[in-house]
Design a protein around this motif. Structure first.
Motif, short mmCIF file in Angstrom:
data_model
loop_
_atom_site.label_atom_id
_atom_site.label_comp_id
_atom_site.label_asym_id
_atom_site.label_seq_id
_atom_site.Cartn_x
_atom_site.Cartn_y
_atom_site.Cartn_z
N ILE A 33 -10.75 22.85 -17.44
CA ILE A 33 -11.95 22.49 -16.70
C ILE A 33 -11.76 21.06 -16.21
CG2 ILE A 33 -14.48 22.31 -16.79
CD1 ILE A 33 -13.37 25.06 -17.61
N THR A 34 -12.02 20.83 -14.92
CA THR A 34 -11.79 19.48 -14.42
C THR A 34 -12.92 19.03 -13.50
OG1 THR A 34 -10.12 18.05 -13.37
CG2 THR A 34 -10.37 20.24 -12.44
N SER A 35 -13.07 17.71 -13.40
CA SER A 35 -14.03 17.13 -12.48
C SER A 35 -13.54 15.72 -12.15
CB SER A 35 -15.44 17.11 -13.10
OG SER A 35 -16.40 16.82 -12.10
N HIS A 36 -14.25 15.04 -11.27
CA HIS A 36 -13.75 13.75 -10.76
C HIS A 36 -14.91 12.78 -10.62
CE1 HIS A 36 -10.83 11.18 -8.84
NE2 HIS A 36 -11.43 11.19 -7.67
N PHE A 37 -14.67 11.52 -11.06
CA PHE A 37 -15.71 10.49 -10.95
C PHE A 37 -15.84 9.97 -9.52
CE2 PHE A 37 -14.93 9.79 -15.59
CZ PHE A 37 -16.24 9.99 -16.00
N ALA A 38 -17.07 9.79 -9.08
CA ALA A 38 -17.31 9.20 -7.77
C ALA A 38 -17.46 7.68 -7.85
CB ALA A 38 -18.58 9.79 -7.16
N ASP A 39 -17.76 7.18 -9.06
CA ASP A 39 -18.10 5.76 -9.19
C ASP A 39 -17.64 5.23 -10.56
OD1 ASP A 39 -19.29 3.35 -8.36
OD2 ASP A 39 -21.23 3.86 -9.25
N GLY A 40 -16.46 5.68 -10.97
CA GLY A 40 -15.97 5.32 -12.30
C GLY A 40 -15.75 3.83 -12.50
N GLY A 88 -9.88 20.31 -21.03
CA GLY A 88 -10.52 19.57 -19.95
C GLY A 88 -9.72 18.38 -19.46
N SER A 89 -10.08 17.95 -18.23
CA SER A 89 -9.49 16.74 -17.65
C SER A 89 -10.49 16.10 -16.71
CB SER A 89 -8.22 17.08 -16.87
OG SER A 89 -7.77 15.93 -16.19
N LEU A 90 -10.86 14.85 -17.01
CA LEU A 90 -11.86 14.17 -16.18
C LEU A 90 -11.38 12.84 -15.64
CD1 LEU A 90 -14.76 13.98 -15.10
CD2 LEU A 90 -15.48 13.12 -17.34
N ALA A 91 -10.68 12.03 -16.45
CA ALA A 91 -10.53 10.62 -16.10
C ALA A 91 -9.42 10.34 -15.08
CB ALA A 91 -10.25 9.81 -17.37
N ASN A 92 -9.77 9.58 -14.05
CA ASN A 92 -8.80 8.89 -13.20
C ASN A 92 -8.58 7.50 -13.81
OD1 ASN A 92 -11.30 7.79 -12.69
ND2 ASN A 92 -11.11 7.81 -10.47
N ALA A 121 0.04 5.13 -20.95
CA ALA A 121 0.23 6.16 -21.98
C ALA A 121 -0.41 5.70 -23.30
CB ALA A 121 1.71 6.45 -22.18
N THR A 122 -0.29 4.41 -23.60
CA THR A 122 -0.91 3.89 -24.82
C THR A 122 -2.43 4.02 -24.73
OG1 THR A 122 0.91 2.35 -25.05
CG2 THR A 122 -1.07 1.85 -26.32
N MET A 123 -2.97 3.66 -23.57
CA MET A 123 -4.43 3.77 -23.40
C MET A 123 -4.90 5.22 -23.48
SD MET A 123 -5.16 1.12 -20.31
CE MET A 123 -6.91 1.41 -20.34
N ASN A 127 -12.28 2.41 -18.29
CA ASN A 127 -13.64 2.24 -18.81
C ASN A 127 -13.98 3.23 -19.93
OD1 ASN A 127 -14.29 0.06 -17.11
ND2 ASN A 127 -14.64 1.46 -15.40
N ARG A 128 -12.99 3.99 -20.37
CA ARG A 128 -13.15 4.95 -21.49
C ARG A 128 -14.36 5.86 -21.29
NH1 ARG A 128 -9.45 3.07 -24.69
NH2 ARG A 128 -8.96 0.87 -24.56
N LEU A 129 -14.37 6.52 -20.14
CA LEU A 129 -15.53 7.35 -19.80
C LEU A 129 -15.36 8.80 -20.21
CD1 LEU A 129 -16.29 5.99 -16.21
CD2 LEU A 129 -17.30 5.30 -18.39
N ALA A 130 -14.16 9.18 -20.61
CA ALA A 130 -13.92 10.61 -20.82
C ALA A 130 -13.08 10.86 -22.05
CB ALA A 130 -13.23 11.19 -19.58
#
Ligand SMILES: *Cc1c(COP(=O)(O)O)cnc(C)c1O
Length: 357
Positions: free
Chosen positions: A156-163, A190-194, A22-24, A200-203
């Protein structure tokens, strides 16, 4: 007398991990992935332990969401695969479930039953995983159509294949496509990050993050990283037999492992009938007492054999950890040509699980 093999689920570690997560997540809302029986950790005990920390739950299919609702869980729940048929669409309404919509046939199902009473719809965009989702170019049309039908807010959502690999060409491509479709507005967030995306702070700038594996303390492969996120599941047992095997003999099915010296072999009552991977190679680490010893010989259905020649203190009843607090499931998985996710989710149910709060 039950055999000493057991699975312990440390709910304190789970809650600790959720607070770190939650902090992250910062200002993003935290949706805990509890699909597949909470990655093998128990859907209800885990969800109940998490419910005062997280903002919602993600499950794969409606049946899992219904179990949560019937147990009295009131937080938002997202069904990641969306409806399979009209009955599922009814369940979405009846149980107040958020749903992913990933394909035109699901839009048709929803239109037939009406989307007005659903809490929100998550439109899945295929940014490069090529498993589920609409083409990025189709998105504006779909969002407009759903809004015309009177749907609730759209995510809007998507999913990483190689996060796990933040700099890979695939991840960079997915991020670029995501940025082209994700313009947060009042009616579409939106929602992207698993877990990997979050670590890795990608989204940045998402309304929701959807971590799973990190909550269970199994997102890391090196013990050094395990200090903040703690392993939740431990699979433990005890030595049930010990024998001296002369040099030049084989151990176990097929005679795969050969002694090269006079050896001491410990037998542990856990096998692929419990979910310990048969693909574990010779050398797979097993913690016997407080030492790491190598698997020696093929994993059987009910037992494994471990070379304890260099562990003279080992005796019958010495405690054994197959994975858990001291031995990361991902380390074991590497020796079995798989990943921690699979080892955690494919326990067979023979070994009793104990939840410790
Ligand atoms: C399983 C899943 C997650 C959680 O993934 P982790 O790698 O366990 O963090 C998030 N989003 C979707 C769509 C999933 O299927």
């Amino acid at each position: 007398m039950p055999r000493p093999t057991k699975i312990t689920i440390d709910l304190t570690a789970l809650r600790h991990n959720a607070r770190c997560t939650a902090t992250m997540a910062g200002s993003a809302k935290l949706m805990a992935a509890v699909k597949a029986d909470a990655y093998g950790h128990g859907l209800l005990p885990c969800s109940e332990a998490l419910s005062s920390i997280v903002d919602g739950f993600a499950v794969a299919v409606c049946e899992e969401a219904v179990v949560l609702r019937e147990a009295g869980i009131n937080l938002p729940i997202l069904v990641l695969e969306g409806p399979f048929d009209g009955e599922d669409v009814l369940a979405l309404g009846q149980y107040d479930l958020m749903s992913v919509v990933h394909a035109p046939h699901q839009l048709d199902l929803l239109e037939k039953s009406g989307t007005q009473n659903l809490p929100s719809l998550w439109i899945k965009v295929d940014t490069g995983m090529h498993r589920l989702g609409f083409d990025p170019g189709e998105l504006p049309k779909i969002v407009a159509e759903l809004q015309r039908q009177g749907a609730r807010p759209v995510v809007i959502t998507s999913h990483f294949a190689d996060g796990e690999n933040p700099d890979s060409a695939l991840t960079v491509r997915q991020q670029a496509r995501w940025q082209s479709v994700h313009q947060p507005t009042a009616s579409a967030t939106g929602s992207l990050a698993n877990s990997a995306g979050l670590i890795n702070r990608l989204a940045p700038n998402s309304e929701w993050v959807r971590p799973g594996i990190m909550l269970y303390g199994a997102a890391h492969a090196k013990p050094a990283d395990a200090e903040t996120l703690r392993p939740v599941m431990s699979l433990t047992s005890q030595v049930m037999a010990l024998r001296a095997v002369p040099a030049g003999e084989s151990v176990g099915y097929g005679g795969r492992w050969m002694t090269t010296r006079a050896s001491r072999i410990a037998t542990i009552p856990v096998g692929y009938g419990d979910g310990y991977p048969r693909s574990a190679t010779d050398g797979t680490p097993v913690r016997v007492g407080n030492r790491i010893c190598p698997v020696a010989g093929r994993v059987s259905m009910d037992m494994i054999t471990v070379d304890v020649t260099d562990h003279p203190d080992c005796e019958i009843g010495t405690p054994v950890e197959l994975w858990g607090q001291h031995l990361l499931v991902n380390e074991v998985a590497q020796y079995a040509d798989t990943i921690g996710y699979e080892l955690l989710t494919r326990l067979t149910g023979r070994t009793p699980r104990n939840w410790r709060s």
